[in-house]
Design a protein around this motif. Structure first.
Motif, PDB file in Angstrom:
ATOM      1  N   LEU A   3       0.835  -1.199   0.000  1.00 24.94           N
ATOM      2  CA  LEU A   3       0.000   0.000   0.000  1.00 24.94           C
ATOM      3  C   LEU A   3       0.872   1.252   0.000  1.00 24.94           C
ATOM      4  O   LEU A   3       1.919   1.291   0.641  1.00 24.94           O
ATOM      5  CB  LEU A   3      -0.918   0.023   1.228  1.00 24.94           C
ATOM      6  N   LEU A   5       1.705   5.010   1.060  1.00 22.55           N
ATOM      7  CA  LEU A   5       1.426   5.947   2.140  1.00 22.55           C
ATOM      8  C   LEU A   5       0.913   7.263   1.561  1.00 22.55           C
ATOM      9  O   LEU A   5       1.312   7.667   0.475  1.00 22.55           O
ATOM     10  CB  LEU A   5       2.679   6.228   2.960  1.00 22.55           C
ATOM     11  N   PHE A  22      -3.215   5.495   4.069  1.00 17.92           N
ATOM     12  CA  PHE A  22      -2.875   4.606   2.957  1.00 17.92           C
ATOM     13  C   PHE A  22      -3.836   4.847   1.795  1.00 17.92           C
ATOM     14  O   PHE A  22      -5.025   5.080   2.003  1.00 17.92           O
ATOM     15  CB  PHE A  22      -2.957   3.131   3.370  1.00 17.92           C
TER      16      PHE A  22
END
Length: 83
Positions: A3, A5, A22
């Motif tokens: 994922l 940020l 995320f």
């Protein structure tokens, strides 16, 4: 799963929004979605005239099926009207 940020939705790709720092699939407004998509209950979905594919929403060729053409007297006298 990996994922990205984020600090805000601006850090995410189209079709993604920033949730709990995320980037995740979803939308808050129409501009969060890609071409051919609209934001519906937090999800980007294909709009009328588009079909979902693994590459995203693709424009449907309404003129591909001769049965959808308007008019009569054979193909050369018919007209395809795209919606």
């Amino acid at each position: 799963m990996c994922l990205k940020l984020c600090h805000s939705d601006k850090n995410c790709l189209q079709g993604e929004i920033c949730i709990d720092k995320f980037c995740r699939p979803g939308c808050n407004v129409e501009n969060d979605c890609r071409k051919g998509e609209s934001c519906n209950n937090g999800r980007c979905e294909c709009t009328k005239g588009f079909i979902s594919t693994p590459q995203g929403c693709q424009d449907i060729d309404e003129c591909q099926n001769e049965a959808d053409w308007e008019g009569g007297g054979g193909k050369k006298n018919k007209v395809c009207v795209k919606s």
